[in-house]
Design an enzyme around this catalytic site. Structure first.
Site, PDB file in Angstrom:
ATOM      1  CB  THR A 143      -2.463  -4.484  22.461  1.00 45.67           C
ATOM      2  OG1 THR A 143      -3.075  -5.164  21.355  1.00 45.67           O
ATOM      3  CG2 THR A 143      -1.398  -5.377  23.095  1.00 45.67           C
TER       4      THR A 143
ATOM      5  CB  THR B  89       2.397 -13.734   8.172  1.00 45.47           C
ATOM      6  OG1 THR B  89       2.248 -13.059   6.928  1.00 45.47           O
ATOM      7  CG2 THR B  89       3.744 -13.296   8.751  1.00 45.47           C
ATOM      8  CG  ASP B  90       1.430 -14.740   2.827  1.00 49.24           C
ATOM      9  OD1 ASP B  90       1.435 -13.752   3.598  1.00 49.24           O
ATOM     10  OD2 ASP B  90       0.685 -14.810   1.830  1.00 49.24           O
ATOM     11  CD  GLU B  91       2.387  -9.426   5.397  1.00 50.40           C
ATOM     12  OE1 GLU B  91       3.144  -8.481   5.648  1.00 50.40           O
ATOM     13  OE2 GLU B  91       1.154  -9.375   5.532  1.00 50.40           O
TER      14      GLU B  91
ATOM     15  CE1 TYR C 201       2.825  -9.334  11.700  1.00 55.97           C
ATOM     16  CE2 TYR C 201       2.774  -9.378   9.300  1.00 55.97           C
ATOM     17  CZ  TYR C 201       2.369  -9.889  10.517  1.00 55.97           C
ATOM     18  OH  TYR C 201       1.516 -10.975  10.550  1.00 55.97           O
TER      19      TYR C 201
ATOM     20  CE  LYS D  53       3.709 -13.793  13.115  1.00 55.97           C
ATOM     21  NZ  LYS D  53       2.959 -14.172  14.349  1.00 55.97           N
TER      22      LYS D  53
ATOM     23  CE1 TYR E 210      -2.178   3.267   2.651  1.00 54.85           C
ATOM     24  CE2 TYR E 210      -1.084   1.154   2.962  1.00 54.85           C
ATOM     25  CZ  TYR E 210      -1.774   2.237   3.479  1.00 54.85           C
ATOM     26  OH  TYR E 210      -2.030   2.296   4.822  1.00 54.85           O
TER      27      TYR E 210
ATOM     28  CG  ASP F  69       3.296   2.192  -2.859  1.00 51.38           C
ATOM     29  OD1 ASP F  69       2.467   1.594  -2.132  1.00 51.38           O
ATOM     30  OD2 ASP F  69       3.874   1.660  -3.817  1.00 51.38           O
TER      31      ASP F  69
ATOM     32  N   GLY G  60       8.482   0.361   1.041  1.00 51.79           N
ATOM     33  CA  GLY G  60       8.872  -1.043   0.880  1.00 51.79           C
ATOM     34  C   GLY G  60       7.699  -1.973   0.586  1.00 51.79           C
TER      35      GLY G  60
HETATM   36  P1  NAD Z   1      -4.685  -8.945  15.897  1.00 52.42           P
HETATM   37  O1  NAD Z   1      -3.784  -7.767  15.879  1.00 52.42           O
HETATM   38  O2  NAD Z   1      -6.118  -8.765  15.525  1.00 52.42           O
HETATM   39  O3  NAD Z   1      -4.677  -9.591  17.372  1.00 52.42           O
HETATM   40  C1  NAD Z   1      -3.527  -9.729  18.134  1.00 52.42           C
HETATM   41  C2  NAD Z   1      -3.933 -10.084  19.568  1.00 52.42           C
HETATM   42  O4  NAD Z   1      -2.732 -10.300  20.329  1.00 52.42           O
HETATM   43  C3  NAD Z   1      -4.713  -8.977  20.282  1.00 52.42           C
HETATM   44  O5  NAD Z   1      -5.815  -9.532  20.981  1.00 52.42           O
HETATM   45  C4  NAD Z   1      -3.705  -8.390  21.259  1.00 52.42           C
HETATM   46  O6  NAD Z   1      -4.309  -7.853  22.438  1.00 52.42           O
HETATM   47  C5  NAD Z   1      -2.841  -9.607  21.568  1.00 52.42           C
HETATM   48  N1  NAD Z   1      -1.492  -9.250  22.012  1.00 52.42           N
HETATM   49  C6  NAD Z   1      -0.649  -8.352  21.436  1.00 52.42           C
HETATM   50  N2  NAD Z   1       0.501  -8.287  22.142  1.00 52.42           N
HETATM   51  C7  NAD Z   1       0.381  -9.181  23.160  1.00 52.42           C
HETATM   52  C8  NAD Z   1       1.249  -9.591  24.219  1.00 52.42           C
HETATM   53  N3  NAD Z   1       2.463  -9.026  24.373  1.00 52.42           N
HETATM   54  N4  NAD Z   1       0.821 -10.546  25.067  1.00 52.42           N
HETATM   55  C9  NAD Z   1      -0.428 -11.089  24.925  1.00 52.42           C
HETATM   56  N5  NAD Z   1      -1.279 -10.732  23.962  1.00 52.42           N
HETATM   57  C10 NAD Z   1      -0.877  -9.789  23.086  1.00 52.42           C
HETATM   58  O7  NAD Z   1      -3.982 -10.027  14.998  1.00 52.42           O
HETATM   59  P2  NAD Z   1      -4.631 -11.118  14.022  1.00 52.42           P
HETATM   60  O8  NAD Z   1      -4.892 -10.480  12.705  1.00 52.42           O
HETATM   61  O9  NAD Z   1      -5.722 -11.823  14.738  1.00 52.42           O
HETATM   62  O10 NAD Z   1      -3.386 -12.103  13.828  1.00 52.42           O
HETATM   63  C11 NAD Z   1      -3.153 -13.154  14.769  1.00 52.42           C
HETATM   64  C12 NAD Z   1      -1.858 -13.862  14.387  1.00 52.42           C
HETATM   65  O11 NAD Z   1      -1.964 -14.367  13.067  1.00 52.42           O
HETATM   66  C13 NAD Z   1      -0.629 -12.951  14.397  1.00 52.42           C
HETATM   67  O12 NAD Z   1       0.439 -13.669  14.959  1.00 52.42           O
HETATM   68  C14 NAD Z   1      -0.376 -12.641  12.927  1.00 52.42           C
HETATM   69  O13 NAD Z   1       1.000 -12.447  12.694  1.00 52.42           O
HETATM   70  C15 NAD Z   1      -0.871 -13.925  12.278  1.00 52.42           C
HETATM   71  N6  NAD Z   1      -1.379 -13.761  10.902  1.00 52.42           N
HETATM   72  C16 NAD Z   1      -2.320 -12.814  10.620  1.00 52.42           C
HETATM   73  C17 NAD Z   1      -2.829 -12.703   9.325  1.00 52.42           C
HETATM   74  C18 NAD Z   1      -3.899 -11.683   8.980  1.00 52.42           C
HETATM   75  O14 NAD Z   1      -4.232 -11.537   7.794  1.00 52.42           O
HETATM   76  N7  NAD Z   1      -4.492 -10.999   9.938  1.00 52.42           N
HETATM   77  C19 NAD Z   1      -2.356 -13.549   8.320  1.00 52.42           C
HETATM   78  C20 NAD Z   1      -1.390 -14.516   8.650  1.00 52.42           C
HETATM   79  C21 NAD Z   1      -0.926 -14.611   9.953  1.00 52.42           C
HETATM   80  P1  TYD Z   2      -3.170  -4.830   4.973  1.00 55.11           P
HETATM   81  O1  TYD Z   2      -4.605  -5.150   5.228  1.00 55.11           O
HETATM   82  O2  TYD Z   2      -2.494  -3.839   5.842  1.00 55.11           O
HETATM   83  O3  TYD Z   2      -2.397  -6.247   4.985  1.00 55.11           O
HETATM   84  P2  TYD Z   2      -0.867  -6.572   4.580  1.00 55.11           P
HETATM   85  O4  TYD Z   2      -0.102  -5.315   4.444  1.00 55.11           O
HETATM   86  O5  TYD Z   2      -0.404  -7.380   5.764  1.00 55.11           O
HETATM   87  O6  TYD Z   2      -0.952  -7.356   3.311  1.00 55.11           O
HETATM   88  O7  TYD Z   2      -3.021  -4.346   3.473  1.00 55.11           O
HETATM   89  C1  TYD Z   2      -3.439  -5.152   2.396  1.00 55.11           C
HETATM   90  C2  TYD Z   2      -3.065  -4.446   1.113  1.00 55.11           C
HETATM   91  O8  TYD Z   2      -3.823  -3.230   1.009  1.00 55.11           O
HETATM   92  C3  TYD Z   2      -1.605  -4.019   1.070  1.00 55.11           C
HETATM   93  O9  TYD Z   2      -1.137  -4.160  -0.278  1.00 55.11           O
HETATM   94  C4  TYD Z   2      -1.631  -2.555   1.446  1.00 55.11           C
HETATM   95  C5  TYD Z   2      -2.983  -2.084   0.917  1.00 55.11           C
HETATM   96  N1  TYD Z   2      -3.647  -1.014   1.709  1.00 55.11           N
HETATM   97  C6  TYD Z   2      -4.122   0.132   1.052  1.00 55.11           C
HETATM   98  O10 TYD Z   2      -3.982   0.269  -0.195  1.00 55.11           O
HETATM   99  N2  TYD Z   2      -4.748   1.086   1.788  1.00 55.11           N
HETATM  100  C7  TYD Z   2      -4.905   0.978   3.143  1.00 55.11           C
HETATM  101  O11 TYD Z   2      -5.477   1.908   3.781  1.00 55.11           O
HETATM  102  C8  TYD Z   2      -4.416  -0.203   3.792  1.00 55.11           C
HETATM  103  C9  TYD Z   2      -4.575  -0.370   5.288  1.00 55.11           C
HETATM  104  C10 TYD Z   2      -3.801  -1.176   3.031  1.00 55.11           C
END
Ligand code: NAD
Ligand code: TYD
Length: 351
Positions: free
Chosen positions: A37, A130-132, A155, A159, A212, A287, A290
């Site tokens: 994607t 995720t912790d969300e 989101y 999850k 935000y 902001d 939510g």
């Molecule tokens: P990301 O968006 O960078 O990567 C997601 C990957 O999944 C991409 O390579 C995309 O091509 C692939 N993908 C999307 N839809 C798909 C499908 N239908 N089939 C196969 N592949 C598909 O995400 P990330 O930040 O690397 O997060 C990875 C996982 O960790 C996620 O499940 C997310 O919920 C979880 N997570 C992320 C964070 C964070 O801070 N980024 C924190 C906690 C948990």
């Molecule tokens: P983000 O990286 O989108 O992670 P998450 O929403 O999953 O925690 O955002 C981290 C924090 O930063 C969140 O409180 C929203 C804020 N934020 C901004 O203030 N400006 C931005 O442009 C973005 C993308 C996030």
């Protein structure tokens, strides 16, 4: 040798995880299934293309036939599900893809996994979450593994729904499933729509830095390599059915984090061409709908059971992350101008 089927391995955390398994361990073979994607970047793992222990498969986790075939052919010992739509803002403007991939896609994998196990294969399924899912905290307290789920964004709800299915498959079918709930990750290869890489990228180009609301929302930041090491431990050593919270003990208000980034860039590069410090690029904008106030993880359980603790504090991790983005400006440029998937399309689309 253990065979690991990683889904979503071309994204931020998945690509760091695969690199860790293949560079720091000698006993893993990795199959990476990714739909490529907008968040999937083939450049993230280009260096592994000639590695005989790495095999990339282009496909969707919602394609049951493809998953069945992969399981039958590759006979994985472990499935690690990273594949997801992962950006909260996108889930607010268009939730449908989050339902499809995060819920239906996980369900499809679980059904294929159930059938694979019932045919006598031994395999475990690790859901990377995720912790969300726990919702939002006030000024005090931490999320533990027993905090009730209370997701606020589409989101987080998608999850949470997937986590419930994973847990139910353990309870009902006695399958070997695991769930990890992690705080906000940062580090190399993060797509520049998330806070830290977006701010680095905009600050490098002298563009405005949109914060935000009042900027006082708090996140608990974990360096991505620490997360990946925790995941490797969980998939190798955790008891079936376990869930683990993974967090950084690195809480910070968004505005403080953005100021820290600006100051660090000024120190390295000098001020902007017009001599202003980069903090002057900060712009408070409306902001997020939510918007969760605060996330913070209690990671005692994984410390106690598996002896895992984060190794990288926020100050050190931020310096390493800024170093990486400065050293990889071509990667950043290709993502920003949209050319980052060109090489992939050239290689695969003509087949
Ligand atoms: P990301 O968006 O960078 O990567 C997601 C990957 O999944 C991409 O390579 C995309 O091509 C692939 N993908 C999307 N839809 C798909 C499908 N239908 N089939 C196969 N592949 C598909 O995400 P990330 O930040 O690397 O997060 C990875 C996982 O960790 C996620 O499940 C997310 O919920 C979880 N997570 C992320 C964070 C964070 O801070 N980024 C924190 C906690 C948990
Ligand atoms: P983000 O990286 O989108 O992670 P998450 O929403 O999953 O925690 O955002 C981290 C924090 O930063 C969140 O409180 C929203 C804020 N934020 C901004 O203030 N400006 C931005 O442009 C973005 C993308 C996030």
């Amino acid at each position: 040798m253990k065979t690991v089927l990683v889904t979503g391995g071309l994204g931020f955390i998945g690509s760091n995880f695969i690199r860790l398994l293949l560079k720091d361990f000698s006993d893993y073979k990795v199959i990476n299934l990714d739909a490529v994607t907008y968040a999937g970047n083939p450049e993230n793992l280009k260096e592994l293309e000639s590695d005989i222990h790495y095999h990339f498969v282009h496909g969707d986790i919602g394609n049951r036939q493809l998953i069945d075939t992969l399981l039958a052919q590759e006979k994985p010992d472990i499935i690690v599900n990273f594949a997801a739509e992962s950006h909260v803002d996108r889930s607010i403007s268009g939730p449908a893809a989050f339902i499809e991939t995060n819920i239906v896609g996980t369900f499809t994998q679980l059904e294929a996994f159930r059938s694979y196990c019932s045919a006598g294969n031994r395999c475990r399924f690790l859901q990377v979450s995720t912790d969300e899912v726990y919702g939002s905290l006030g000024a005090e307290g931490y999320f533990t593994e027993t905090t009730p789920y209370s997701p606020n964004s589409p989101y987080a709800a998608s999850k949470a729904s997937a986590d419930h299915l994973v847990r139910a498959y353990h309870h009902t079918y006695k399958l070997d499933t695991l769930i990890t709930n992690c705080s906000n990750n940062y580090g190399p290869y993060q797509f520049p729509e998330k806070l830290i890489p977006l701010m680095i990228s905009n600050a490098l180009e002298g563009r405005s830095l949109p914060v935000y609301g009042d900027g006082k929302n708090v996140r608990d930041w974990l360096y991505v390599e620490d997360h990946c090491r925790a995941l490797e431990l969980v998939m190798r050593a955790a008891d079936p059915g376990q869930t683990y919270n993974i967090g950084g003990h690195n809480e910070m208000e968004n505005i403080a984090l953005v100021r820290l980034l600006c100051n660090s860039l000024d120190r390295r590069l000098g001020p902007l061409p017009d001599q202003r410090p980069r903090t002057e690029l900060i712009t408070f904008v409306g902001d997020r709908q939510g918007h969760d106030q605060r996330y913070a993880i209690d990671a005692e359980k994984i410390k106690h059971d598996l002896n895992w603790e984060p190794q990288t504090n926020l100050a050190k991790g931020m310096e390493m992350t800024i170093d990486w983005y400065l050293d990889n400006q071509e990667w950043l440029k290709q993502v920003r101008d949209g050319s980052y998937q060109k090489y992939y399309h050239e290689m695969y689309d003509q087949r």
